[in-house]
Enzyme design. Structure first.
Site, PDB file in Angstrom:
ATOM      1  NE  ARG A  73      44.658   8.115  23.649  1.00  0.00           N
ATOM      2  CZ  ARG A  73      44.998   9.056  24.855  1.00  0.00           C
ATOM      3  NH1 ARG A  73      46.269   9.745  24.582  1.00  0.00           N
ATOM      4  NH2 ARG A  73      44.610   9.117  26.064  1.00  0.00           N
ATOM      5  CE  LYS A  89      37.163   9.844  29.070  1.00  0.00           C
ATOM      6  NZ  LYS A  89      37.989  10.803  27.782  1.00  0.00           N
ATOM      7  NE  ARG A 145      46.075  13.680  29.316  1.00  0.00           N
ATOM      8  CZ  ARG A 145      45.136  12.923  28.953  1.00  0.00           C
ATOM      9  NH1 ARG A 145      43.802  13.001  29.764  1.00  0.00           N
ATOM     10  NH2 ARG A 145      45.114  12.147  28.055  1.00  0.00           N
ATOM     11  NE  ARG A 193      38.987   4.446  25.932  1.00  0.00           N
ATOM     12  CZ  ARG A 193      39.431   5.252  26.909  1.00  0.00           C
ATOM     13  NH1 ARG A 193      39.347   4.910  28.241  1.00  0.00           N
ATOM     14  NH2 ARG A 193      40.088   6.203  26.926  1.00  0.00           N
ATOM     15  NE  ARG A 205      47.937   9.269  29.579  1.00  0.00           N
ATOM     16  CZ  ARG A 205      46.580   9.066  29.482  1.00  0.00           C
ATOM     17  NH1 ARG A 205      45.974   9.791  30.517  1.00  0.00           N
ATOM     18  NH2 ARG A 205      46.054   8.565  28.592  1.00  0.00           N
TER      19      ARG A 205
HETATM   20  P1  ADP Z   1      42.209   9.298  28.364  1.00  0.00           P
HETATM   21  O1  ADP Z   1      41.988   9.843  29.721  1.00  0.00           O
HETATM   22  O2  ADP Z   1      43.096  10.121  27.444  1.00  0.00           O
HETATM   23  O3  ADP Z   1      40.694   9.060  27.754  1.00  0.00           O
HETATM   24  P2  ADP Z   1      42.784   6.804  29.664  1.00  0.00           P
HETATM   25  O4  ADP Z   1      43.585   6.951  30.823  1.00  0.00           O
HETATM   26  O5  ADP Z   1      41.147   6.766  29.920  1.00  0.00           O
HETATM   27  O6  ADP Z   1      42.755   8.137  28.469  1.00  0.00           O
HETATM   28  O7  ADP Z   1      43.172   5.462  28.815  1.00  0.00           O
HETATM   29  C1  ADP Z   1      44.325   5.310  28.135  1.00  0.00           C
HETATM   30  C2  ADP Z   1      44.477   4.139  27.338  1.00  0.00           C
HETATM   31  O8  ADP Z   1      44.185   2.814  28.136  1.00  0.00           O
HETATM   32  C3  ADP Z   1      43.345   4.161  26.234  1.00  0.00           C
HETATM   33  O9  ADP Z   1      43.932   4.597  24.969  1.00  0.00           O
HETATM   34  C4  ADP Z   1      43.425   2.670  26.111  1.00  0.00           C
HETATM   35  O10 ADP Z   1      44.426   1.917  25.259  1.00  0.00           O
HETATM   36  C5  ADP Z   1      43.361   2.052  27.429  1.00  0.00           C
HETATM   37  N1  ADP Z   1      42.114   1.931  28.034  1.00  0.00           N
HETATM   38  C6  ADP Z   1      41.588   2.621  29.330  1.00  0.00           C
HETATM   39  N2  ADP Z   1      40.383   2.339  29.136  1.00  0.00           N
HETATM   40  C7  ADP Z   1      39.924   1.280  28.496  1.00  0.00           C
HETATM   41  C8  ADP Z   1      38.864   0.270  28.072  1.00  0.00           C
HETATM   42  N3  ADP Z   1      37.662   0.569  29.046  1.00  0.00           N
HETATM   43  N4  ADP Z   1      38.911  -0.516  27.506  1.00  0.00           N
HETATM   44  C9  ADP Z   1      39.844  -0.662  26.468  1.00  0.00           C
HETATM   45  N5  ADP Z   1      41.161   0.169  26.797  1.00  0.00           N
HETATM   46  C10 ADP Z   1      41.178   1.017  27.719  1.00  0.00           C
HETATM   47  P1  ADP Z   2      40.116  12.816  29.954  1.00  0.00           P
HETATM   48  O1  ADP Z   2      40.220  12.214  31.096  1.00  0.00           O
HETATM   49  O2  ADP Z   2      38.909  12.858  29.204  1.00  0.00           O
HETATM   50  O3  ADP Z   2      41.123  12.273  28.843  1.00  0.00           O
HETATM   51  P2  ADP Z   2      41.308  15.142  31.292  1.00  0.00           P
HETATM   52  O4  ADP Z   2      40.387  15.262  32.428  1.00  0.00           O
HETATM   53  O5  ADP Z   2      42.621  14.465  31.418  1.00  0.00           O
HETATM   54  O6  ADP Z   2      40.555  14.395  30.008  1.00  0.00           O
HETATM   55  O7  ADP Z   2      41.814  16.410  30.312  1.00  0.00           O
HETATM   56  C1  ADP Z   2      42.687  16.413  29.408  1.00  0.00           C
HETATM   57  C2  ADP Z   2      43.406  17.882  29.338  1.00  0.00           C
HETATM   58  O8  ADP Z   2      42.801  19.032  29.264  1.00  0.00           O
HETATM   59  C3  ADP Z   2      43.961  17.934  31.026  1.00  0.00           C
HETATM   60  O9  ADP Z   2      45.436  18.498  30.912  1.00  0.00           O
HETATM   61  C4  ADP Z   2      43.196  18.931  31.785  1.00  0.00           C
HETATM   62  O10 ADP Z   2      43.721  19.518  32.815  1.00  0.00           O
HETATM   63  C5  ADP Z   2      42.849  19.774  30.644  1.00  0.00           C
HETATM   64  N1  ADP Z   2      41.280  20.174  30.588  1.00  0.00           N
HETATM   65  C6  ADP Z   2      40.278  19.353  31.366  1.00  0.00           C
HETATM   66  N2  ADP Z   2      39.074  19.932  31.306  1.00  0.00           N
HETATM   67  C7  ADP Z   2      39.343  21.327  30.599  1.00  0.00           C
HETATM   68  C8  ADP Z   2      38.720  22.414  30.069  1.00  0.00           C
HETATM   69  N3  ADP Z   2      37.323  22.588  30.639  1.00  0.00           N
HETATM   70  N4  ADP Z   2      39.481  23.428  29.665  1.00  0.00           N
HETATM   71  C9  ADP Z   2      40.435  23.471  29.526  1.00  0.00           C
HETATM   72  N5  ADP Z   2      41.445  22.271  29.679  1.00  0.00           N
HETATM   73  C10 ADP Z   2      40.772  21.452  30.197  1.00  0.00           C
END
Ligand code: ADP
Ligand code: ADP
Ligand code: ZN
Length: 213
Positions: free
Chosen positions: A171, A13, A127, A88, A160
């Site tokens: 998660r 995302k 990541r 979320r 992270r």
């Molecule tokens: P990822 O990129 O892996 O999807 P995020 O960076 O979006 O993770 O979120 C990391 C953490 O921050 C989540 O696991 C949650 O604890 C918190 N968080 C982020 N956005 C929200 C939301 N909209 N509602 C509740 N918790 C959130």
């Molecule tokens: P999210 O925001 O949904 O948690 P990220 O954009 O941070 O996800 O992506 C999670 C990890 O996977 C990062 O290390 C990113 O560089 C990698 N990644 C993202 N898109 C792809 C893809 N299409 N193929 C392989 N790796 C990816």
């Protein structure tokens, strides 16, 4: 244009949201990034959020909503935004729908980036995040030019705390329970679009552009 990115943690995302934001000159709003910035600055919000984040749990809706509604007041949101990691939960989605409707507005697209659970743990363990500028890398699929150094701001990259495998599994279960229902919510609103997130990241972006243009 107002866009929501849906998908499991690690689906890509953030990677896609950053590109969409650049292409359409709209802000990329990541609630996770805002929480992490607050943790880094050791604010009251950061202290509260960290307790939940470290356990792989969601931050309570009340805290999250306060933060995002405040962010929407910023002038850069006038032409829309791409939301990454918000909403979320169903209550968050309902609060967003209502806040927009009060101004005669609505979400244009909710893009679900589909990646099966089996691929997620692998992705997350590779990541690497820059906590200074928010850039994200992957040791295999999107490596920085110099190992562990951010291309953009030269800060050190980190794994992270919540990307360790045991927290990732928690998660994922939280995702299935609390966030996945949003797919049907936005399907009912007729704004849901799906893309195959297992493809190469450039191909995923092409598919998203085809939807948005
Ligand atoms: P990822 O990129 O892996 O999807 P995020 O960076 O979006 O993770 O979120 C990391 C953490 O921050 C989540 O696991 C949650 O604890 C918190 N968080 C982020 N956005 C929200 C939301 N909209 N509602 C509740 N918790 C959130
Ligand atoms: P999210 O925001 O949904 O948690 P990220 O954009 O941070 O996800 O992506 C999670 C990890 O996977 C990062 O290390 C990113 O560089 C990698 N990644 C993202 N898109 C792809 C893809 N299409 N193929 C392989 N790796 C990816
Ligand atoms: Zn950086």
């Amino acid at each position: 244009m107002k866009i929501i990115m849906l998908g499991a943690p690690g689906a890509g995302k953030g990677t896609q949201a950053k590109q969409i934001a650049k292409k359409f000159s709209i802000p990329h709003i990541s609630t996770g990034d805002i929480f992490r910035a607050n943790i880094k600055e050791n604010t009251e919000l950061g202290k509260k959020a960290k307790e939940y984040m470290d356990q792989g749990m969601l931050v309570p809706d009340s805290l999250t909503l306060e933060l995002i509604m405040d962010r929407f007041k910023n002038a850069d949101c006038a032409n829309g935004y791409v939301l990454d990691g918000f909403p979320r939960t169903i209550p968050q989605a309902e609060a967003l729908t209502k806040a927009l409707a009060d101004n005669g507005e609505k979400i244009d697209f909710a893009i679900n980036v589909e990646v099966p659970d089996e691929s997620i743990v692998n992705r997350m363990s590779g990541r690497r995040a820059c906590l200074s500028c928010g850039a994200t890398y992957h040791i295999k699929y999107n490596a920085p030019a110099k190992e562990n150094v951010c291309d953009t701001c030269s800060a050190e990259l980190v794994l992270r705390d919540d990307d360790k495998p045991e927290t990732v599994l928690k998660r994922l279960s939280v995702y299935h329970e609390q966030t996945q229902p949003l797919i049907d919510y936005y399907k009912n609103e007729n704004v849901l679009r799906e893309v195959d997130g297992t493809q190469d990241m450039n191909k995923v972006f092409d598919d998203i552009l085809a939807i948005l243009q």
